[in-house]
Design a protein around this motif. Structure first.
Motif, PDB file in Angstrom:
ATOM      1  N   ALA A  15       0.830  -1.209   0.000  1.00 52.75           N
ATOM      2  CA  ALA A  15       0.000   0.000   0.000  1.00 52.75           C
ATOM      3  C   ALA A  15       0.860   1.254   0.000  1.00 52.75           C
ATOM      4  N   SER A  18       2.989   1.694  -3.538  1.00 56.41           N
ATOM      5  CA  SER A  18       2.319   1.722  -4.838  1.00 56.41           C
ATOM      6  C   SER A  18       2.746   2.987  -5.570  1.00 56.41           C
ATOM      7  N   GLY A  20       2.942   6.310  -7.336  1.00 53.89           N
ATOM      8  CA  GLY A  20       1.999   7.396  -7.525  1.00 53.89           C
ATOM      9  C   GLY A  20       1.047   7.601  -6.367  1.00 53.89           C
ATOM     10  N   MET A  21       0.945   6.653  -5.459  1.00 51.00           N
ATOM     11  CA  MET A  21       0.005   6.793  -4.345  1.00 51.00           C
ATOM     12  C   MET A  21       0.524   7.813  -3.329  1.00 51.00           C
ATOM     13  N   VAL A  22       1.642   7.541  -2.690  1.00 52.48           N
ATOM     14  CA  VAL A  22       2.231   8.473  -1.738  1.00 52.48           C
ATOM     15  C   VAL A  22       3.371   9.239  -2.400  1.00 52.48           C
ATOM     16  N   GLN A  24       6.369   8.963  -5.954  1.00 43.71           N
ATOM     17  CA  GLN A  24       6.791   8.282  -7.177  1.00 43.71           C
ATOM     18  C   GLN A  24       8.242   8.615  -7.426  1.00 43.71           C
ATOM     19  N   MET A  35       2.274  12.278  -4.506  1.00 34.86           N
ATOM     20  CA  MET A  35       0.839  12.175  -4.780  1.00 34.86           C
ATOM     21  C   MET A  35       0.497  12.553  -6.220  1.00 34.86           C
ATOM     22  N   MET A  37      -0.295  10.333  -8.741  1.00 29.11           N
ATOM     23  CA  MET A  37      -1.284   9.402  -9.275  1.00 29.11           C
ATOM     24  C   MET A  37      -1.029   9.052 -10.747  1.00 29.11           C
ATOM     25  N   LYS A  38       0.206   9.237 -11.210  1.00 24.05           N
ATOM     26  CA  LYS A  38       0.604   8.846 -12.554  1.00 24.05           C
ATOM     27  C   LYS A  38       1.819   7.946 -12.421  1.00 24.05           C
ATOM     28  N   ILE A  39       1.908   6.934 -13.294  1.00 24.77           N
ATOM     29  CA  ILE A  39       3.015   5.991 -13.175  1.00 24.77           C
ATOM     30  C   ILE A  39       3.729   5.841 -14.508  1.00 24.77           C
ATOM     31  N   HIS A  47       9.942   0.838  -7.704  1.00 18.16           N
ATOM     32  CA  HIS A  47       9.121   0.501  -6.547  1.00 18.16           C
ATOM     33  C   HIS A  47       9.094  -1.008  -6.292  1.00 18.16           C
TER      34      HIS A  47
END
Length: 68
Positions: A15, A18, A20-22, A24, A35, A37-39, A47
């Protein structure tokens, strides 16, 4: 008794790491994005390597156990 350290550690790391979540790393525009939200393929690879190394560190090297 069952040892819950493995599943709980793996779920928490998955969690948190991941892409883009917290955060990148590497980001789309900068070396380190928060934050977004793009990968990208590079961030997925980075990661994955970090996830695997931390999982081995916690479960094999430090030998953590959590009995519930």
């Amino acid at each position: 008794m069952h040892d819950w350290a493995g599943p709980l550690t793996a779920a928490a790391l998955f969690a948190f790491l991941s892409p883009g979540m917290v955060f990148q790393m590497p980001g789309k525009n900068r070396p380190f994005d928060f934050m977004s939200m793009k990968i990208s393929v590079a961030s997925i690879f980075v990661h994955t390597v970090i996830y695997g190394l931390l999982l081995v560190l916690f479960l094999v090297v430090l030998n953590i156990h959590l009995y519930v």
